[in-house]
Design a protein around this motif. Structure first.
Motif, mmCIF file in Angstrom:
data_model
loop_
_atom_site.group_PDB
_atom_site.id
_atom_site.type_symbol
_atom_site.label_atom_id
_atom_site.label_comp_id
_atom_site.label_asym_id
_atom_site.label_seq_id
_atom_site.Cartn_x
_atom_site.Cartn_y
_atom_site.Cartn_z
ATOM 1 N N GLU A 194 52.194 70.884 50.866
ATOM 2 C CA GLU A 194 51.712 70.029 51.952
ATOM 3 C C GLU A 194 50.367 70.539 52.497
ATOM 4 O O GLU A 194 49.500 69.737 52.847
ATOM 5 C CB GLU A 194 52.749 69.966 53.078
ATOM 6 C CG GLU A 194 53.977 69.149 52.749
ATOM 7 C CD GLU A 194 55.032 69.936 52.000
ATOM 8 O OE1 GLU A 194 54.750 71.115 51.623
ATOM 9 O OE2 GLU A 194 56.143 69.411 51.786
ATOM 10 N N ASP B 221 63.715 78.933 53.168
ATOM 11 C CA ASP B 221 62.524 78.759 53.990
ATOM 12 C C ASP B 221 62.895 78.637 55.468
ATOM 13 O O ASP B 221 62.218 79.193 56.345
ATOM 14 C CB ASP B 221 61.744 77.519 53.549
ATOM 15 C CG ASP B 221 60.987 77.744 52.255
ATOM 16 O OD1 ASP B 221 60.800 78.909 51.874
ATOM 17 O OD2 ASP B 221 60.581 76.747 51.618
ATOM 18 N N GLU B 222 63.971 77.892 55.754
ATOM 19 C CA GLU B 222 64.384 77.754 57.146
ATOM 20 C C GLU B 222 64.865 79.098 57.708
ATOM 21 O O GLU B 222 64.625 79.408 58.877
ATOM 22 C CB GLU B 222 65.463 76.681 57.271
ATOM 23 C CG GLU B 222 64.930 75.271 57.025
ATOM 24 C CD GLU B 222 65.882 74.193 57.495
ATOM 25 O OE1 GLU B 222 67.076 74.485 57.670
ATOM 26 O OE2 GLU B 222 65.423 73.047 57.679
ATOM 27 N N MET C 97 57.008 64.773 54.993
ATOM 28 C CA MET C 97 57.473 66.141 55.213
ATOM 29 C C MET C 97 58.965 66.123 55.516
ATOM 30 O O MET C 97 59.376 65.752 56.620
ATOM 31 C CB MET C 97 56.689 66.804 56.348
ATOM 32 C CG MET C 97 55.215 66.972 56.035
ATOM 33 S SD MET C 97 54.284 67.806 57.336
ATOM 34 C CE MET C 97 55.074 69.417 57.367
ATOM 35 N N TYR D 264 62.914 68.149 55.326
ATOM 36 C CA TYR D 264 63.408 69.468 55.718
ATOM 37 C C TYR D 264 63.135 70.474 54.602
ATOM 38 O O TYR D 264 63.130 70.137 53.423
ATOM 39 C CB TYR D 264 64.897 69.411 56.013
ATOM 40 C CG TYR D 264 65.232 68.669 57.282
ATOM 41 C CD1 TYR D 264 64.848 69.163 58.522
ATOM 42 C CD2 TYR D 264 65.941 67.471 57.238
ATOM 43 C CE1 TYR D 264 65.151 68.482 59.693
ATOM 44 C CE2 TYR D 264 66.253 66.783 58.404
ATOM 45 C CZ TYR D 264 65.865 67.288 59.626
ATOM 46 O OH TYR D 264 66.154 66.620 60.786
ATOM 47 N N GLN D 265 62.942 71.716 54.986
ATOM 48 C CA GLN D 265 62.670 72.778 54.026
ATOM 49 C C GLN D 265 63.959 73.283 53.393
ATOM 50 O O GLN D 265 65.063 72.879 53.783
ATOM 51 C CB GLN D 265 61.918 73.921 54.736
ATOM 52 C CG GLN D 265 60.535 73.516 55.212
ATOM 53 C CD GLN D 265 60.004 74.427 56.289
ATOM 54 O OE1 GLN D 265 60.362 74.293 57.451
ATOM 55 N NE2 GLN D 265 59.156 75.369 55.910
ATOM 56 N N SER D 266 63.818 74.177 52.423
ATOM 57 C CA SER D 266 64.985 74.763 51.774
ATOM 58 C C SER D 266 65.678 75.714 52.743
ATOM 59 O O SER D 266 65.110 76.121 53.771
ATOM 60 C CB SER D 266 64.555 75.525 50.523
ATOM 61 O OG SER D 266 63.766 76.658 50.875
ATOM 62 N N THR E 139 60.042 69.738 61.372
ATOM 63 C CA THR E 139 59.646 70.011 59.995
ATOM 64 C C THR E 139 58.250 70.629 59.918
ATOM 65 O O THR E 139 57.683 70.754 58.830
ATOM 66 C CB THR E 139 59.698 68.725 59.145
ATOM 67 O OG1 THR E 139 59.030 67.659 59.835
ATOM 68 C CG2 THR E 139 61.137 68.310 58.878
ATOM 69 N N GLY F 169 56.753 77.990 53.415
ATOM 70 C CA GLY F 169 57.239 77.077 52.398
ATOM 71 C C GLY F 169 56.588 75.718 52.373
ATOM 72 O O GLY F 169 57.219 74.736 51.973
ATOM 73 N N ARG F 170 55.344 75.633 52.789
ATOM 74 C CA ARG F 170 54.651 74.344 52.829
ATOM 75 C C ARG F 170 53.356 74.386 52.033
ATOM 76 O O ARG F 170 52.398 73.681 52.372
ATOM 77 C CB ARG F 170 54.351 73.956 54.274
ATOM 78 C CG ARG F 170 55.554 73.597 55.117
ATOM 79 C CD ARG F 170 56.233 72.346 54.630
ATOM 80 N NE ARG F 170 57.287 71.895 55.535
ATOM 81 C CZ ARG F 170 58.118 70.908 55.259
ATOM 82 N NH1 ARG F 170 58.029 70.286 54.089
ATOM 83 N NH2 ARG F 170 59.051 70.548 56.114
#
Length: 305
Positions: free
Chosen positions: A19, A182-183, A175, A177-179, A41, A15-16
């Motif tokens: 980035e 995604d986590e 950066m 936290y992810q969704s 993260t 999920g990056r």
């Protein structure tokens, strides 16, 4: 002596994509970069994956108060100096000198923890593309040298504010936290194979720690990974299912109570907060005879919380 080696294979970046694209573009453009975000993260994972994909050499530096200019740059070997004098052969490269000579990526973790005098050395290198070492001379950056630094903006213990001089010489990638999805995917990659719905609830539990009014800094996804791993290990020892309520609570207390930082004005303990959030996510503890299986519901599990 620091040696630049190709970055090892890493866990896939989840999920990056944005980035990754920004970091690759910045490095291709010749920019130095700071990755800024809370712990867990994926800052280091992101850079290692990019370096591995591009087959770039990678030099890692752990930022802390003990990182003096001499440790970063290098030093003359005293015994060799006595025998042969101050010659290039008697100089032992530090991480910075090695990265400059080899055109590697120099990754400085927790850059806001290093002393100001060491930071000034990095500022000079970023500005001039070279390093001057007394009695040795100039070390000019080889093609491909880039500095990538990481920092946690929420950590005030043992850190210093990064000066405008540093920010003026780097590109910044924030950066967060992810969704939740995604986590959950990260936990699935790094943890044991468990029930998908239960794993999603563990991730939700950890995400709740970031929103609780008594919590100043919540847990990263590493907390969810540990909850899953420790629950699985405890369940095996206790001969119960991984969804056992009490086993999950014990694992959550062990995994999360040290990771969350409470607000200074609060009077509660971290354990109190974890218990509250666990009950909010998983409900109250079932009665021992629910469904006729105390082992699955927690009534037969040893250990209290």
């Amino acid at each position: 002596m620091a040696v630049a080696t190709p970055a090892p294979a890493t866990v896939p970046v989840v999920g990056r994509s944005r980035e990754v694209e920004l970091l690759v573009a910045a490095l291709e453009a010749g920019a130095h970069v700071v990755l800024e975000g809370p712990p867990g993260t994926g800052k280091t994972t992101l850079l290692r994956a990019v370096a591995d994909e591009a087959r770039l050499s990678f030099v890692f530096v752990e930022g802390n108060a003990e990182l003096t200019p001499a440790r970063l740059v290098g030093h003359f070997d005293p015994a060799q100096v006595l025998e042969r004098g101050y010659t290039p052969d008697t100089f032992v490269d530090g991480s910075l000198a090695e990265a400059l000579r080899s055109g590697a990526l120099l990754y400085v973790e927790e850059i806001n923890r290093i002393p100001e005098e060491t930071l000034n050395v990095l500022i000079t290198v970023m500005s001039e593309g070279e390093l001057h070492v007394p009695r040795l001379g100039r070390i000019v950056a080889a093609e491909g040298f880039r500095l990538v630094a990481a920092m946690n903006p929420f950590d005030a213990v043992g850190t210093a504010r990064i000066s405008a001089a540093v920010y003026d010489r780097v590109c910044r990638i924030a950066m967060g936290y992810q969704s939740a999805s995604d986590e959950a995917a990260v936990v699935a990659l790094r943890g044991p194979d468990v029930d998908e719905q239960w794993r999603a609830k563990v991730v939700s539990l950890v995400r709740r720690t970031r929103e609780h009014p008594d919590v100043h800094v919540g847990s990263s996804v590493r907390g969810a990974i540990d909850v899953v791993r420790i629950t699985a290990a405890l369940a095996a020892r206790r001969c119960c299912g991984i969804t056992d309520w009490r086993t999950g609570l014990d694992a959550a207390l062990v995994s999360l109570s040290g990771r969350i930082r409470l607000t200074e004005s609060g009077s509660r303990t971290a354990e109190d907060v974890v218990r509250e959030l666990y009950r909010a996510e998983f409900g109250e503890e079932p009665a021992p005879d629910d469904d006729g299986d105390p082992g699955e519901q927690g009534g037969g599990a040893p250990g209290g919380a």
